[in-house]
Design an enzyme around this catalytic site. Sequence first.
Site, PDB file in Angstrom:
ATOM      1  CG  ASP A 181      -2.309   0.541   0.930  1.00  0.00           C
ATOM      2  OD1 ASP A 181      -2.390   1.744   0.654  1.00  0.00           O
ATOM      3  OD2 ASP A 181      -3.296  -0.205   0.969  1.00  0.00           O
TER       4      ASP A 181
ATOM      5  CG  HIS B 186      -5.416   3.650   0.654  1.00  0.00           C
ATOM      6  ND1 HIS B 186      -4.992   2.341   0.500  1.00  0.00           N
ATOM      7  CD2 HIS B 186      -6.643   3.709   0.079  1.00  0.00           C
ATOM      8  CE1 HIS B 186      -5.920   1.647  -0.139  1.00  0.00           C
ATOM      9  NE2 HIS B 186      -6.934   2.450  -0.403  1.00  0.00           N
TER      10      HIS B 186
ATOM     11  CB  SER C 196      -9.134   0.153  -0.511  1.00  0.00           C
ATOM     12  OG  SER C 196      -8.466   0.297  -1.727  1.00  0.00           O
TER      13      SER C 196
END
Length: 640
Positions: free
Chosen positions: A146, A219, A550
């Site tokens: 990520d 994220h 996600s």
Amino acid sequence: MGENPVVKWVFFVLANCLAFSIGFSADVESTKKTYIVQMDKSAMPESFSDHAEWFSSTVKSVAYKNDEDRIIYSYQTAFHGVAARLSEEEAERLEQEDGVMAIFPETKYELHTTRSPLFLGLEPADSTSIWSQKVADYDVIVGVLDTGIWPESASFNDTGMTPVPAHWKGACETGRGFQKHHCNRKIVGARVFYRGYEAATGKINEQNEYKSPRDQDGHGTHTAATVAGSPVHGANLLGYAYGTARGMSTGARIAVYKVCWSGGCFSSDILSAVDRAVADGVNVLSISLGGGVSSYHRDSLSIATFGAMEMGVFVSCSAGNGGPDPVSLTNVSPWITTVGASTLDRDFPATVKLGTGRTITGVSLYKGRRALLPNKQYPVVYMGSNSSNSSSLCLEGTLNPTTVAGKIVICDRGISPRVQKGQVVKDAGGIGVILANTAANGEELVADCHLLPAVAVGEIEGKEIKQYASTSPKATASLALLGTRVGIKPSPVVAAFSSRGPNFLTLEILKPDIVAPGVNILAAWSGETGPSSLPADHRRVKFNILSGTSMSCPHVSGIAALLKARHPEWSPAAIKSALMTTAYVHDNTHNPLKDASSYEPSSPYDHGAGHINPVKNCHQCWASCFKLPRCCFTIQRCSH
């Protein structure tokens, strides 16, 4: 004495050849791109001592210029070959060389963007629960590909954890903002991969971006905490979703592989991270990103994850956010567990009260100084005519401040990010936003942390509000934000944005495999970025609420880690089978799962085998065996 005409002619030819050669060489130099070269490991000639030397020699044999190292990465674990900078002509020549199996051009991937443990039955985590924390949990390591990690988050506290497992071979790489001490018994490794990114986009600006495992985007921190975050009491986003935040497998370790940067994620970097993670000793890989769909043998990530699976690593990937369109999936390889998104039984309600007296329900996560009085009516304006245009979409530079100043503006969803529409309204002098769904979103409501009061409403209600604003010269509305509500029915519901099957590469293999919570998920956040991720957002929060596949992918990764801890001998296929055969297809009203885009029953092309159900047990299986044959497949795996 005059010059010899033959000598002049030879000189002329040589000069032109030299100029052509220089020009051709410069042209080759300027058109080089990154290619991933898959090699047949068993074909290495005896004259070479190792595979890396052979790979390099093979690439150099076709290069027009040998004054530089063309190799960006060498892959030797889950995938065999290299990533190299080549011209198109060189790539074509290389494909003909002995031992070269395939050549893939660089591919750009994109990120697919506390209630869930309780909703999934993973709390209370006491001694009577099959998932109560045990020392065995500490042996499992989840690799998260990520944007990196924010190590100071309380979600990565390692208090009480045992020493790092002996089988771990990873490393803690350092760089700006990330030092050795940022790894601990929870974050056991951290690596960065940027060579492919820099080859495609130029050098990373280290003043604006951390060229280290530190997460600037947020994220990666969010997904890592969802997988295996430690329990944090009192977690919330500006007062919303207050409670205890924890990952699916609180005892599992996290290994960070930063492959995504401000300009995207590139396949050569992703491939290197998968290769390295398998060599490091991860048990599970969680990959919340995706690109296009290619044939299995032409997709480098597909080949690499096959290699990971062969070595006993379970791989979970997000399905994509291309729904509700059919055939919108990414990450469709049969050996990957492809995860779609569903809702929780928690919501963040808000209301729009029109000047007509009609009250419409929506959602909102706004909390700030620009609050509107809930009982006061404000002018409301819509810049379209019930059909989307640049003004109705509230795109940058499309709103006239004279028209919208001091008013609540109705914005259609589409093209630009939802929170950015609010920023456009704010910059134009608007005081609030009503974000209206279009046909593509249906009645699904996704909450966002806007920079001004904002309420998202469904398509049907949105049309009603737009009709009112377009036909009444003195249209007014008020916005009221109602906080957090739980126990919402029906739930779960398949998210409208969740990518859908079928898997057109292999129609008879069901994809997605399963759905898991992916709407309005609270988890840890980067201290570098505001909750809206907009540059103008100077708020800083420790937790944020996001939606996307996600978010659903790490739920499955964490539950797979729990299964691996209880059954270390299980293969990735056994874990995937257990997850799919215990999934359910009915919501909390005992009706079939619904599709948020239509509110009609969803199909296996929407939800796969169903919604993940980590608490399905032997007794339920035995009791249901003759009614639900799929249950019988899990009985032999039950441990209690």
